[in-house]
Design a protein around this motif. Structure first.
Motif, PDB file in Angstrom:
ATOM      1  N   LEU A   1     -16.784 -18.881 -16.527  1.00  0.00           N
ATOM      2  CA  LEU A   1     -18.174 -18.476 -16.722  1.00  0.00           C
ATOM      3  C   LEU A   1     -18.315 -16.971 -16.931  1.00  0.00           C
ATOM      4  N   LEU A   2     -17.184 -16.279 -17.064  1.00  0.00           N
ATOM      5  CA  LEU A   2     -17.111 -14.839 -17.306  1.00  0.00           C
ATOM      6  C   LEU A   2     -17.525 -13.993 -16.110  1.00  0.00           C
ATOM      7  N   ILE A   3     -18.243 -14.574 -15.149  1.00  0.00           N
ATOM      8  CA  ILE A   3     -18.641 -13.800 -13.982  1.00  0.00           C
ATOM      9  C   ILE A   3     -17.464 -13.590 -13.032  1.00  0.00           C
ATOM     10  N   GLY A   4     -16.423 -14.409 -13.244  1.00  0.00           N
ATOM     11  CA  GLY A   4     -15.263 -14.290 -12.358  1.00  0.00           C
ATOM     12  C   GLY A   4     -14.509 -12.982 -12.533  1.00  0.00           C
ATOM     13  N   ALA A   5     -14.489 -12.439 -13.765  1.00  0.00           N
ATOM     14  CA  ALA A   5     -13.754 -11.199 -14.023  1.00  0.00           C
ATOM     15  C   ALA A   5     -14.316 -10.027 -13.216  1.00  0.00           C
ATOM     16  N   PRO A   6     -15.642  -9.792 -13.217  1.00  0.00           N
ATOM     17  CA  PRO A   6     -16.168  -8.709 -12.372  1.00  0.00           C
ATOM     18  C   PRO A   6     -15.893  -8.919 -10.889  1.00  0.00           C
ATOM     19  N   ILE A   7     -15.886 -10.168 -10.441  1.00  0.00           N
ATOM     20  CA  ILE A   7     -15.598 -10.437  -9.036  1.00  0.00           C
ATOM     21  C   ILE A   7     -14.158 -10.047  -8.709  1.00  0.00           C
ATOM     22  N   LEU A   8     -13.226 -10.405  -9.598  1.00  0.00           N
ATOM     23  CA  LEU A   8     -11.830 -10.056  -9.364  1.00  0.00           C
ATOM     24  C   LEU A   8     -11.627  -8.544  -9.379  1.00  0.00           C
ATOM     25  N   LEU A   9     -12.293  -7.863 -10.302  1.00  0.00           N
ATOM     26  CA  LEU A   9     -12.190  -6.397 -10.337  1.00  0.00           C
ATOM     27  C   LEU A   9     -12.749  -5.779  -9.062  1.00  0.00           C
ATOM     28  N   LEU A  10     -13.844  -6.361  -8.561  1.00  0.00           N
ATOM     29  CA  LEU A  10     -14.437  -5.857  -7.320  1.00  0.00           C
ATOM     30  C   LEU A  10     -13.483  -6.069  -6.145  1.00  0.00           C
ATOM     31  N   VAL A  11     -12.828  -7.223  -6.114  1.00  0.00           N
ATOM     32  CA  VAL A  11     -11.873  -7.499  -5.043  1.00  0.00           C
ATOM     33  C   VAL A  11     -10.729  -6.494  -5.073  1.00  0.00           C
ATOM     34  N   LEU A  12     -10.209  -6.196  -6.259  1.00  0.00           N
ATOM     35  CA  LEU A  12      -9.118  -5.233  -6.382  1.00  0.00           C
ATOM     36  C   LEU A  12      -9.569  -3.831  -5.973  1.00  0.00           C
ATOM     37  N   ALA A  13     -10.788  -3.454  -6.362  1.00  0.00           N
ATOM     38  CA  ALA A  13     -11.293  -2.129  -6.005  1.00  0.00           C
ATOM     39  C   ALA A  13     -11.499  -1.998  -4.496  1.00  0.00           C
ATOM     40  N   ILE A  14     -12.064  -3.035  -3.876  1.00  0.00           N
ATOM     41  CA  ILE A  14     -12.276  -2.989  -2.426  1.00  0.00           C
ATOM     42  C   ILE A  14     -10.935  -3.005  -1.688  1.00  0.00           C
ATOM     43  N   SER A  15      -9.921  -3.630  -2.280  1.00  0.00           N
ATOM     44  CA  SER A  15      -8.587  -3.606  -1.672  1.00  0.00           C
ATOM     45  C   SER A  15      -8.085  -2.179  -1.545  1.00  0.00           C
ATOM     46  N   HIS A  16      -8.407  -1.331  -2.523  1.00  0.00           N
ATOM     47  CA  HIS A  16      -8.041   0.083  -2.436  1.00  0.00           C
ATOM     48  C   HIS A  16      -8.774   0.761  -1.275  1.00  0.00           C
ATOM     49  N   VAL A  17     -10.028   0.372  -1.056  1.00  0.00           N
ATOM     50  CA  VAL A  17     -10.795   0.953   0.055  1.00  0.00           C
ATOM     51  C   VAL A  17     -10.170   0.550   1.391  1.00  0.00           C
ATOM     52  N   PHE A  18      -9.824  -0.731   1.516  1.00  0.00           N
ATOM     53  CA  PHE A  18      -9.159  -1.185   2.739  1.00  0.00           C
ATOM     54  C   PHE A  18      -7.818  -0.467   2.933  1.00  0.00           C
ATOM     55  N   ALA A  19      -7.095  -0.270   1.833  1.00  0.00           N
ATOM     56  CA  ALA A  19      -5.809   0.433   1.927  1.00  0.00           C
ATOM     57  C   ALA A  19      -6.008   1.868   2.406  1.00  0.00           C
ATOM     58  N   ALA A  20      -7.067   2.522   1.927  1.00  0.00           N
ATOM     59  CA  ALA A  20      -7.360   3.885   2.384  1.00  0.00           C
ATOM     60  C   ALA A  20      -7.683   3.896   3.878  1.00  0.00           C
ATOM     61  N   PHE A  21      -8.408   2.879   4.345  1.00  0.00           N
ATOM     62  CA  PHE A  21      -8.699   2.783   5.779  1.00  0.00           C
ATOM     63  C   PHE A  21      -7.422   2.585   6.580  1.00  0.00           C
ATOM     64  N   GLU A  22      -6.502   1.766   6.063  1.00  0.00           N
ATOM     65  CA  GLU A  22      -5.229   1.549   6.753  1.00  0.00           C
ATOM     66  C   GLU A  22      -4.400   2.827   6.792  1.00  0.00           C
ATOM     67  N   ARG A  23      -4.435   3.589   5.727  1.00  0.00           N
ATOM     68  CA  ARG A  23      -3.717   4.864   5.741  1.00  0.00           C
ATOM     69  C   ARG A  23      -4.290   5.798   6.799  1.00  0.00           C
ATOM     70  N   ALA A  24      -5.621   5.807   6.920  1.00  0.00           N
ATOM     71  CA  ALA A  24      -6.261   6.679   7.912  1.00  0.00           C
ATOM     72  C   ALA A  24      -5.893   6.261   9.338  1.00  0.00           C
ATOM     73  N   THR A  25      -5.912   4.952   9.624  1.00  0.00           N
ATOM     74  CA  THR A  25      -5.553   4.494  10.968  1.00  0.00           C
ATOM     75  C   THR A  25      -4.076   4.748  11.259  1.00  0.00           C
ATOM     76  N   THR A  26      -3.237   4.639  10.243  1.00  0.00           N
ATOM     77  CA  THR A  26      -1.809   4.912  10.435  1.00  0.00           C
ATOM     78  C   THR A  26      -1.587   6.378  10.776  1.00  0.00           C
ATOM     79  N   ARG A  27      -2.324   7.253  10.106  1.00  0.00           N
ATOM     80  CA  ARG A  27      -2.176   8.692  10.384  1.00  0.00           C
ATOM     81  C   ARG A  27      -2.684   9.043  11.784  1.00  0.00           C
ATOM     82  N   HIS A  28      -3.875   8.568  12.119  1.00  0.00           N
ATOM     83  CA  HIS A  28      -4.530   9.023  13.340  1.00  0.00           C
ATOM     84  C   HIS A  28      -4.056   8.290  14.590  1.00  0.00           C
TER      85      HIS A  28
END
Length: 260
Positions: A63-90
């Motif tokens: 339905l073509l709406i799936g592509a933006p959802i997948l891109l959003l999931v990948l982008a938010i994964s970067h945000v979660f990864a940044a949070f994990e880096r911060a917790t690892t440092r601190h």
């Protein structure tokens, strides 16, 4: 030369044992425990998010709406990864380089989407978030099992004389008999050593016995904290490899060697 090497090894063992013995008095130990305890709920959140996002995105691709959802999931994964880096440092005090958000540094939006979809950092982050679920379960089991056992042994003098409470080695059946043996061939003879060990029932019914169990609890607690510190250190190195620039640098090195 060999004596010097042997001395170094003995010194290393001594430093390791001293560090383990001082584990209960190090603030870093309790930051490590906090990191390990947080790993389980965070792992559940990441797992549910990724499974739901990818399932919904792939099912709606037609339905073509799936592509933006997948891109959003990948982008938010970067945000979660940044949070994990911060917790690892601190929390773990592990230096970890951040690859940033390369998909935001593209020349245009199309280039940013290409980097987001095909970038190594994206899939390293997604793999890490999936594995965090397993790491969280292992961390939770280790922390709760080790610390609970240690505290129960440590507090034995407070409850050993309570009704229906048994502390010690309690065999419900016959005593356990062990017969370790060692056999070595010597010329035409077979030389063997065998001895029997019987594990009988023992129960702490007096205060000195309860104090002895409590002393064992102190040793178990120190050993447990040392092992949990080591496991937290492994988690930090795992995060550094997956979420830092180490994986990208390794891939670039492989590519250069292949090109040469």
């Amino acid at each position: 030369m060999s004596l010097r090497a042997g001395t170094v090894r003995i010194d290393d063992v001594g430093r390791t044992m001293r560090a383990a013995a001082l584990s209960p008095f190090r603030p870093q130990t309790y930051l490590n425990l906090l990191y390990l305890l947080l790993a389980f709920p965070l792992g559940v959140i990441y797992f549910v998010f990724l499974v739901t996002g990818f399932s919904l995105g792939f099912s709606l691709l037609i339905l073509l709406i799936g592509a933006p959802i997948l891109l959003l999931v990948l982008a938010i994964s970067h945000v979660f990864a940044a949070f994990e880096r911060a917790t690892t440092r601190h929390l773990l005090s592990v230096e970890i380089d951040s690859p940033g958000y390369p998909f935001l540094e593209g020349e245009d939006e199309l280039d940013g989407v290409r980097v987001l979809v095909f970038g190594l950092e994206t899939y390293a982050a997604v793999c890490y978030l999936f594995l965090k679920f397993v790491i969280g379960i292992v961390s939770f089991v280790l922390v709760t099992t080790m610390l609970t056992t240690s505290v129960v042994l440590l507090l034995t003098p407070l409850y050993y004389d309570q009704p229906n409470v048994q502390v010690g080695l309690v065999n419900r059946g016959e005593p356990i008999h062990l017969t370790p043996s060692l056999q070595l061939p010597w010329n035409e003879l077979l030389v063997g050593i065998e001895f029997a060990v019987t594990i009988a029932e023992w129960e702490a019914t007096t205060l000195p016995g309860a104090l002895a169990v409590s002393a064992v609890g102190v040793v178990v607690l120190i050993a447990s904290l040392a092992l949990l510190n080591a496991f937290a250190w492994l988690n930090g190195q795992f995060s550094r490899v997956f979420l830092g620039t180490a994986s990208r640098d390794a891939l670039e090195y492989v590519r250069q060697r292949t090109a040469d």
